[in-house]
Design a protein around this motif. Structure first.
Motif, PDB file in Angstrom:
ATOM      1  N   ASP A 192       0.824  -1.208   0.000  1.00  0.00           N
ATOM      2  CA  ASP A 192       0.000   0.000   0.000  1.00  0.00           C
ATOM      3  C   ASP A 192       0.859   1.258   0.000  1.00  0.00           C
ATOM      4  OD1 ASP A 192      -2.615   1.061   0.016  1.00  0.00           O
ATOM      5  OD2 ASP A 192      -2.596   1.318   2.192  1.00  0.00           O
ATOM      6  N   ASP A 239      -5.744 -13.562  -0.106  1.00  0.00           N
ATOM      7  CA  ASP A 239      -6.389 -12.370   0.453  1.00  0.00           C
ATOM      8  C   ASP A 239      -5.552 -11.118   0.253  1.00  0.00           C
ATOM      9  OD1 ASP A 239      -8.511 -13.885   1.322  1.00  0.00           O
ATOM     10  OD2 ASP A 239      -7.785 -14.082   3.374  1.00  0.00           O
ATOM     11  N   THR A 256      -6.315  -9.776  -3.079  1.00  0.00           N
ATOM     12  CA  THR A 256      -7.632  -9.127  -3.041  1.00  0.00           C
ATOM     13  C   THR A 256      -7.531  -7.740  -2.434  1.00  0.00           C
ATOM     14  OG1 THR A 256      -8.734 -11.275  -2.866  1.00  0.00           O
ATOM     15  CG2 THR A 256      -9.985  -9.338  -2.176  1.00  0.00           C
ATOM     16  N   PHE A 257      -6.786  -7.622  -1.327  1.00  0.00           N
ATOM     17  CA  PHE A 257      -6.566  -6.314  -0.706  1.00  0.00           C
ATOM     18  C   PHE A 257      -5.970  -5.349  -1.726  1.00  0.00           C
ATOM     19  CE2 PHE A 257      -3.442  -3.406   1.114  1.00  0.00           C
ATOM     20  CZ  PHE A 257      -4.193  -2.718   2.059  1.00  0.00           C
ATOM     21  N   CYS A 258      -4.947  -5.797  -2.445  1.00  0.00           N
ATOM     22  CA  CYS A 258      -4.288  -4.931  -3.421  1.00  0.00           C
ATOM     23  C   CYS A 258      -5.254  -4.504  -4.518  1.00  0.00           C
ATOM     24  CB  CYS A 258      -3.078  -5.649  -4.021  1.00  0.00           C
ATOM     25  SG  CYS A 258      -1.705  -5.866  -2.867  1.00  0.00           S
ATOM     26  N   ALA A 259      -6.076  -5.422  -4.992  1.00  0.00           N
ATOM     27  CA  ALA A 259      -7.048  -5.072  -6.033  1.00  0.00           C
ATOM     28  C   ALA A 259      -8.017  -4.017  -5.527  1.00  0.00           C
ATOM     29  CB  ALA A 259      -7.794  -6.326  -6.482  1.00  0.00           C
ATOM     30  N   ASP A 260      -8.493  -4.175  -4.302  1.00  0.00           N
ATOM     31  CA  ASP A 260      -9.446  -3.217  -3.748  1.00  0.00           C
ATOM     32  C   ASP A 260      -8.818  -1.851  -3.500  1.00  0.00           C
ATOM     33  OD1 ASP A 260     -11.402  -5.142  -3.795  1.00  0.00           O
ATOM     34  OD2 ASP A 260     -11.291  -5.614  -1.650  1.00  0.00           O
ATOM     35  N   ARG A 261      -7.525  -1.821  -3.218  1.00  0.00           N
ATOM     36  CA  ARG A 261      -6.826  -0.556  -2.963  1.00  0.00           C
ATOM     37  C   ARG A 261      -6.199   0.028  -4.234  1.00  0.00           C
ATOM     38  NH1 ARG A 261      -7.196   2.790   1.193  1.00  0.00           N
ATOM     39  NH2 ARG A 261      -4.963   3.007   1.618  1.00  0.00           N
TER      40      ARG A 261
END
Length: 362
Positions: free
Chosen positions: A245, A330, A333-338
């Motif tokens: 992030d 997961d 997924t976090f990276c895609a959402d951010r």
């Protein structure tokens, strides 16, 4: 009362380490194996530079404890292990010292036992500039950690309930002390927005201290009569998530939280951290086996970090950021959402001169 709380923290933290969880998001990071990437171990250096600081190794003992007779003995053993292995070390929060100067030696024992080592004093974000200077003077500290722990304070029965002054106080401390300031979480992670705010305050370095290691919400909940904050278990972001992030935020970002072994250290370095810290694993070792066991533990980790760097073709910790890594599960997924594109991480070695062995020999 503070001494009792510090002893409780150690007891509950050690209990968490004796019943550790399984998967954490370091497991969502893997290296692409290049069978001809290896270099000579004699060409590998563990030294790292960041934020105007130079460390001999990219591993450090992160903040733990102090403020009682028992925790002073633990700090003594931690300091001896740091001295014998050359790793930097941080004290626990000096809030107990500010409340009662008679416990000063439970912290200053670190400098007594480790006179030439790199020591970070640790204070909370409510501290004044005067207290920050006292902390640095007590330890003859090389750097100052300021910890952020709003979730811990929220669950702590006697914790703070006012947090709006933290930012202005941090900025005053940054400009009021003569050592580098490192702002860290205590196990819930730092978002890129938070790190950018710290950067704009003049903070030299951030330490994400992410989810997956010692959970201080659980510790404080265990101290509550009715344990009614259990729904906060797992709050926050992991260290790998925070590192990804924070790409491009503009200040060095250290990695800690959930670091279990040398592979996790190397994963953190490959995701951009100039150094990686651990607390819980080292605490468990020193409590179970004493200082000699901890010296052996840390020395083994350092040896294995060098071995993994050799196999990956990284002459320095910073060269690990040229190694190809895959992000799974997961964490992906976090990276895609951010909005973080992880695909380039899998082929980044191709960006460098593949004929030159200082870039991994790939």
């Amino acid at each position: 009362m503070i001494a009792e709380r510090k002893d409780d923290h150690v007891r509950f933290a050690a209990e968490q380490q004796r019943h550790p969880g399984g998967h954490n998001q370091f497991d969502d990071v893997s290296f692409v194996h290049h069978a001809l990437a290896g270099i000579d171990r004699s060409d590998v250096s563990l030294a790292t530079r960041f934020g105007g600081m130079e460390w001999k190794v990219p591993l450090y003992i992160n903040a733990m404890t102090g403020g009682s007779v028992r925790t002073g003995a633990i700090n003594r053993d931690l300091a001896i292990a740091a001295r014998e292995t050359g790793v930097p070390i941080a004290t626990g929060s000096l809030s107990a010292y500010f409340a009662d100067e008679s416990v000063a030696d439970t912290f200053s024992v670190m400098r007594h036992e480790n006179p030439d080592g790199f020591i970070m004093a640790n204070i909370n974000a409510n501290a004044s500039v005067e207290k920050a200077r006292r902390a640095v003077d007590l330890l003859r500290a090389d750097a100052l950690q300021i910890h952020l722990n709003v979730i811990q304070e929220t669950v702590m029965p006697e914790g703070d309930r006012s947090f709006s002054a933290w930012g202005p106080r941090i900025e005053k401390i940054v400009h009021g002390v003569d050592v580098p300031v490192i702002v860290k979480e205590v196990g819930f992670g730092l978002s890129r927005e938070t790190i950018a705010t710290l950067r704009d305050m003049g903070v030299r370095v951030a330490d994400v201290a992410g989810r997956g290691g010692t959970d201080f919400a659980r510790i404080e909940n265990d101290r509550r009569k009715h344990a009614d904050y259990s729904y906060l278990d797992g709050w926050g972001q992991s260290a790998p998530a925070c590192l990804l992030d924070a790409q491009g935020v503009g200040i060095p970002v250290l990695a800690s939280g959930g670091v279990r072994d040398p592979l996790d250290v190397v994963r953190g370095l490959a995701l951009g951290a100039p150094a990686v810290g651990s607390s819980g694993r080292f605490l468990r070792t020193v409590l179970d086996g004493g200082v000699s066991a901890l010296v052996t533990h840390i020395a083994t980790w350092l040896d294995h970090i060098g071995a993994l760097m050799t196999a990956l073709g990284a002459r320095t910790p910073s060269e690990l950021t040229r190694c190809d890594v895959l992000v799974h599960g997961d964490l992906r997924t976090f990276c895609a959402d951010r909005g973080i594109d992880t695909r380039g991480l899998a082929t980044r070695s191709s960006s460098y001169d593949t004929t030159h062995d200082t870039v991994g020999g790939i």
